[in-house]
Design a protein around this motif. Structure first.
Motif, PDB file in Angstrom:
ATOM      1  N   GLY A 289     -26.164   4.181 -55.852  1.00 23.22           N
ATOM      2  CA  GLY A 289     -26.173   5.410 -55.064  1.00 23.22           C
ATOM      3  C   GLY A 289     -27.545   6.071 -55.057  1.00 23.22           C
TER       4      GLY A 289
ATOM      5  N   ARG B  48     -29.859   6.563 -51.692  1.00 25.06           N
ATOM      6  CA  ARG B  48     -30.369   7.879 -51.250  1.00 25.06           C
ATOM      7  C   ARG B  48     -31.891   7.863 -51.167  1.00 25.06           C
ATOM      8  NH1 ARG B  48     -25.943   9.244 -54.047  1.00 25.06           N
ATOM      9  NH2 ARG B  48     -26.949   9.456 -56.071  1.00 25.06           N
TER      10      ARG B  48
ATOM     11  N   HIS C 192     -22.578   1.687 -49.781  1.00 23.12           N
ATOM     12  CA  HIS C 192     -23.442   1.899 -50.948  1.00 23.12           C
ATOM     13  C   HIS C 192     -22.954   3.036 -51.850  1.00 23.12           C
ATOM     14  CE1 HIS C 192     -26.028  -0.794 -48.832  1.00 23.12           C
ATOM     15  NE2 HIS C 192     -26.449   0.097 -47.956  1.00 23.12           N
ATOM     16  N   THR C 193     -22.112   3.915 -51.318  1.00 17.45           N
ATOM     17  CA  THR C 193     -21.758   5.115 -52.096  1.00 17.45           C
ATOM     18  C   THR C 193     -20.260   5.384 -52.185  1.00 17.45           C
ATOM     19  OG1 THR C 193     -22.078   6.411 -50.071  1.00 17.45           O
ATOM     20  CG2 THR C 193     -23.957   6.276 -51.617  1.00 17.45           C
ATOM     21  N   ASP C 194     -19.469   4.752 -51.346  1.00 21.37           N
ATOM     22  CA  ASP C 194     -18.033   5.046 -51.305  1.00 21.37           C
ATOM     23  C   ASP C 194     -17.237   3.803 -51.727  1.00 21.37           C
ATOM     24  OD1 ASP C 194     -15.401   5.560 -50.661  1.00 21.37           O
ATOM     25  OD2 ASP C 194     -15.834   6.345 -48.658  1.00 21.37           O
TER      26      ASP C 194
END
Length: 149
Positions: free
Chosen positions: A28, A32, A41-43
């Motif tokens: 993450g 970013r 990538h984040t969820d």
């Protein structure tokens, strides 16, 4: 006169490094920092819906692990590398499969070539990353330019 990289290191492979566990937090942070906006990538839910075990690292995520592994060579006093003279030349990635959170990767460094060019030294390295069972995950190739005097 600054030290020059020893061309005898071409073809040298260092012993495999320690196991590195890929974390969702690091993926993450990297996403970013690099502007990678895919929810993969984040969820974790989006990643699982896409068929992955967890969040997926951006393709260039392995650069930090590769550079950490290259330190074996750069910090080797026999190699003749003066880090204050190193400039990053290029980086290339070959992914054999996606890197996901929870992966446990073992890096192995090979110095592919050391050659002179225009008063500088060009050092090509490759870091092969495998899982703990030895299956290939990725390779990261780098070109280091060691500036001459």
């Amino acid at each position: 006169m600054s030290p020059t990289p020893d061309p005898a290191f071409a073809g040298r492979t260092y012993p495999p490094g320690p196991v590195h566990t890929v974390s969702a937090a690091k993926i993450g942070e990297f996403a970013r920092a690099t502007g990678a906006t895919s929810p993969l990538h984040t969820d974790p839910e989006a990643a699982r819906a896409a068929g992955h075990a967890d969040v997926v690292a951006p393709p260039t995520f392995l650069v930090s692990l590769a550079q950490e592994t290259e330190a074996q060579y750069i910090e080797d006093p026999e190699a003749g590398i003066d880090f204050s003279r190193v400039v990053h030349g290029e980086e290339g990635f070959t992914l054999h499969r996606p890197v996901v959170a929870g992966d446990r990767l073992v890096p192995t460094l090979t110095v592919e070539s050391v050659r002179a060019a225009g008063g500088n030294a060009m050092v090509a390295t490759r870091v092969d990353l495998a899982d703990e069972a030895g299956a290939e995950v990725a390779s990261v190739r780098s070109m280091l330019v060691v500036r001459g005097d």
